[in-house]
Design a protein around this motif. Sequence first.
Motif, PDB file in Angstrom:
ATOM      1  N   LYS A  76       0.805  -1.180   0.063  1.00 19.15           N
ATOM      2  CA  LYS A  76       0.074   0.090   0.004  1.00 19.15           C
ATOM      3  C   LYS A  76       0.891   1.324  -0.036  1.00 19.15           C
ATOM      4  O   LYS A  76       2.084   1.159   0.477  1.00 19.15           O
ATOM      5  N   VAL A  77       0.427   2.293  -0.465  1.00 14.97           N
ATOM      6  CA  VAL A  77       1.236   3.643  -0.821  1.00 14.97           C
ATOM      7  C   VAL A  77       0.427   4.650   0.029  1.00 14.97           C
ATOM      8  O   VAL A  77      -0.590   5.004  -0.111  1.00 14.97           O
ATOM      9  N   VAL A  78       1.386   5.534   0.921  1.00  9.72           N
ATOM     10  CA  VAL A  78       0.744   6.668   1.531  1.00  9.72           C
ATOM     11  C   VAL A  78       1.770   7.713   0.962  1.00  9.72           C
ATOM     12  O   VAL A  78       2.841   7.812   1.286  1.00  9.72           O
ATOM     13  N   GLY A  79       1.306   8.849   0.501  1.00  9.26           N
ATOM     14  CA  GLY A  79       2.151   9.866  -0.041  1.00  9.26           C
ATOM     15  C   GLY A  79       1.660  11.103   0.668  1.00  9.26           C
ATOM     16  O   GLY A  79       0.618  11.154   0.985  1.00  9.26           O
ATOM     17  N   ILE A  80       2.896  11.995   0.708  1.00  8.91           N
ATOM     18  CA  ILE A  80       2.515  13.358   1.052  1.00  8.91           C
ATOM     19  C   ILE A  80       2.933  14.246  -0.088  1.00  8.91           C
ATOM     20  O   ILE A  80       4.030  14.047  -0.363  1.00  8.91           O
ATOM     21  N   GLU A  81       1.984  15.282  -0.446  1.00  7.88           N
ATOM     22  CA  GLU A  81       2.284  15.927  -1.590  1.00  7.88           C
ATOM     23  C   GLU A  81       1.737  17.355  -1.426  1.00  7.88           C
ATOM     24  O   GLU A  81       0.471  17.309  -1.258  1.00  7.88           O
ATOM     25  N   VAL A  82       2.492  18.364  -1.565  1.00  5.51           N
ATOM     26  CA  VAL A  82       1.667  19.789  -1.242  1.00  5.51           C
ATOM     27  C   VAL A  82       1.085  20.339  -2.454  1.00  5.51           C
ATOM     28  O   VAL A  82       0.163  20.940  -2.289  1.00  5.51           O
ATOM     29  N   SER A  83       1.376  19.874  -3.708  1.00  7.48           N
ATOM     30  CA  SER A  83       0.689  20.345  -4.826  1.00  7.48           C
ATOM     31  C   SER A  83      -0.470  19.810  -5.478  1.00  7.48           C
ATOM     32  O   SER A  83      -0.363  18.350  -5.378  1.00  7.48           O
ATOM     33  N   PRO A  84      -1.666  20.275  -5.522  1.00 11.04           N
ATOM     34  CA  PRO A  84      -2.766  19.577  -5.844  1.00 11.04           C
ATOM     35  C   PRO A  84      -3.060  19.287  -7.338  1.00 11.04           C
ATOM     36  O   PRO A  84      -3.231  18.307  -7.672  1.00 11.04           O
ATOM     37  N   VAL A  85      -1.872  19.975  -8.224  1.00  9.92           N
ATOM     38  CA  VAL A  85      -1.686  19.802  -9.608  1.00  9.92           C
ATOM     39  C   VAL A  85      -1.120  18.442  -9.667  1.00  9.92           C
ATOM     40  O   VAL A  85      -1.424  17.264 -10.438  1.00  9.92           O
ATOM     41  N   ALA A  86       0.017  17.963  -8.669  1.00  8.60           N
ATOM     42  CA  ALA A  86       0.602  16.790  -8.623  1.00  8.60           C
ATOM     43  C   ALA A  86      -0.272  15.646  -8.532  1.00  8.60           C
ATOM     44  O   ALA A  86      -0.325  14.644  -9.095  1.00  8.60           O
ATOM     45  N   CYS A  87      -1.032  15.863  -7.528  1.00  7.81           N
ATOM     46  CA  CYS A  87      -1.910  14.804  -6.898  1.00  7.81           C
ATOM     47  C   CYS A  87      -2.979  14.518  -7.975  1.00  7.81           C
ATOM     48  O   CYS A  87      -3.307  13.315  -8.480  1.00  7.81           O
ATOM     49  N   ARG A  88      -3.486  15.415  -8.558  1.00  7.84           N
ATOM     50  CA  ARG A  88      -4.500  15.366  -9.503  1.00  7.84           C
ATOM     51  C   ARG A  88      -4.119  14.575 -10.636  1.00  7.84           C
ATOM     52  O   ARG A  88      -4.482  13.633 -11.255  1.00  7.84           O
ATOM     53  N   GLU A  89      -2.954  15.170 -11.200  1.00  8.38           N
ATOM     54  CA  GLU A  89      -2.126  14.363 -12.400  1.00  8.38           C
ATOM     55  C   GLU A  89      -1.613  12.909 -12.235  1.00  8.38           C
ATOM     56  O   GLU A  89      -1.661  11.999 -13.099  1.00  8.38           O
ATOM     57  N   PHE A  90      -1.374  12.440 -11.033  1.00 13.55           N
ATOM     58  CA  PHE A  90      -1.013  11.420 -10.528  1.00 13.55           C
ATOM     59  C   PHE A  90      -2.070  10.230 -10.763  1.00 13.55           C
ATOM     60  O   PHE A  90      -2.038   9.182 -11.575  1.00 13.55           O
ATOM     61  N   PHE A  91      -3.198  10.721 -10.420  1.00 10.75           N
ATOM     62  CA  PHE A  91      -4.624   9.729 -10.740  1.00 10.75           C
ATOM     63  C   PHE A  91      -4.895   9.845 -11.930  1.00 10.75           C
ATOM     64  O   PHE A  91      -5.422   8.726 -12.412  1.00 10.75           O
ATOM     65  N   ASP A  92      -4.827  11.010 -12.578  1.00 12.53           N
ATOM     66  CA  ASP A  92      -5.270  10.934 -13.920  1.00 12.53           C
ATOM     67  C   ASP A  92      -4.672  10.035 -14.794  1.00 12.53           C
ATOM     68  O   ASP A  92      -4.841   9.443 -15.756  1.00 12.53           O
ATOM     69  N   GLU A  93      -3.202  10.355 -14.615  1.00 12.54           N
ATOM     70  CA  GLU A  93      -2.340   9.378 -15.537  1.00 12.54           C
ATOM     71  C   GLU A  93      -2.463   7.760 -15.211  1.00 12.54           C
ATOM     72  O   GLU A  93      -2.172   7.171 -16.261  1.00 12.54           O
ATOM     73  N   LEU A  94      -3.094   7.638 -14.186  1.00 12.65           N
ATOM     74  CA  LEU A  94      -3.246   6.066 -13.831  1.00 12.65           C
ATOM     75  C   LEU A  94      -4.749   5.866 -14.165  1.00 12.65           C
ATOM     76  O   LEU A  94      -5.091   4.586 -13.933  1.00 12.65           O
TER      77      LEU A  94
END
Length: 219
Positions: A61-79
């Motif tokens: 399982k993976v728990v990430g922390i990331e400040v940028s909403p752009v990065a979060c959105r792109e991560f899930f969009d690309e998957l």
Amino acid sequence: MQAEFWLRKWELGETGFHQESVNESLQDWWPSIHAPAGGAVFVPLCGKSMDMRWLADQGQKVVGIEVSPVACREFFDELQLKPDIEEGGAFRRYVAGPFRILQGDYFAAGPADLGPVSGFYDRAALVAMPPEMQPDYVQQLVDLLPTGAVGLINCLEYPPELMDGPPFSIREAGLRKLLGPRCHVTLLSAREINTEGTNLERKGLVGLAETAYRVRVGD
Ligand SMILES: C[S@@+](CC[C@H](N)C(=O)[O-])C[C@H]1O[C@@H](n2cnc3c(N)ncnc32)[C@H](O)[C@@H]1O
């Protein structure tokens, strides 16, 4: 490097640090880290790294922390995943399948935000911090992890006079000093990285090494 610096980088699409392929040291060394199978791996400052997908493919399982909403959105969009988004507290939480990404400030997190984690993976996170912030970054990492957690930290080494970070150069002695006596550190490899044609070459860096360390948090 304050969070605003990174938020702007993501908004402008200046994300030269992002790798389209999975990090080689991760693939080489993760099996020998012996993180508990099926356990959660903490990925601080995760960006939209494909390494998280690789970790999930290994059954973590993976728990990430990331400040940028752009990065979060792109991560899930690309998957091509549609995350559930939970608001509340210091973080907006994006949850889908094996992934839980906490969008917000790493320094605001407590162990309860992460939930149970047994492994961790740091690529381009510690080295993204300027030297004056590195002790706080590492203290927070150790505070967030339970005793016995094991992980992989990738650092970069280059003559610091050649380039202003990020990424910043951290040598083995410096890493050991930062992590302190609680952490057991093993150097696994030092790999030459070709900077030709990259942003790093344009910033003046002609050669650098990526070092990989196994780190276990002790008592
Ligand atoms: C050099 S990038 C590395 C990203 C990722 N680890 C990778 O390998 O692609 C550093 C990341 O840390 C994030 N970041 C910087 N400061 C942060 C903070 N205080 N809290 C959470 N994320 C932060 C940035 O937005 C950026 O995505």
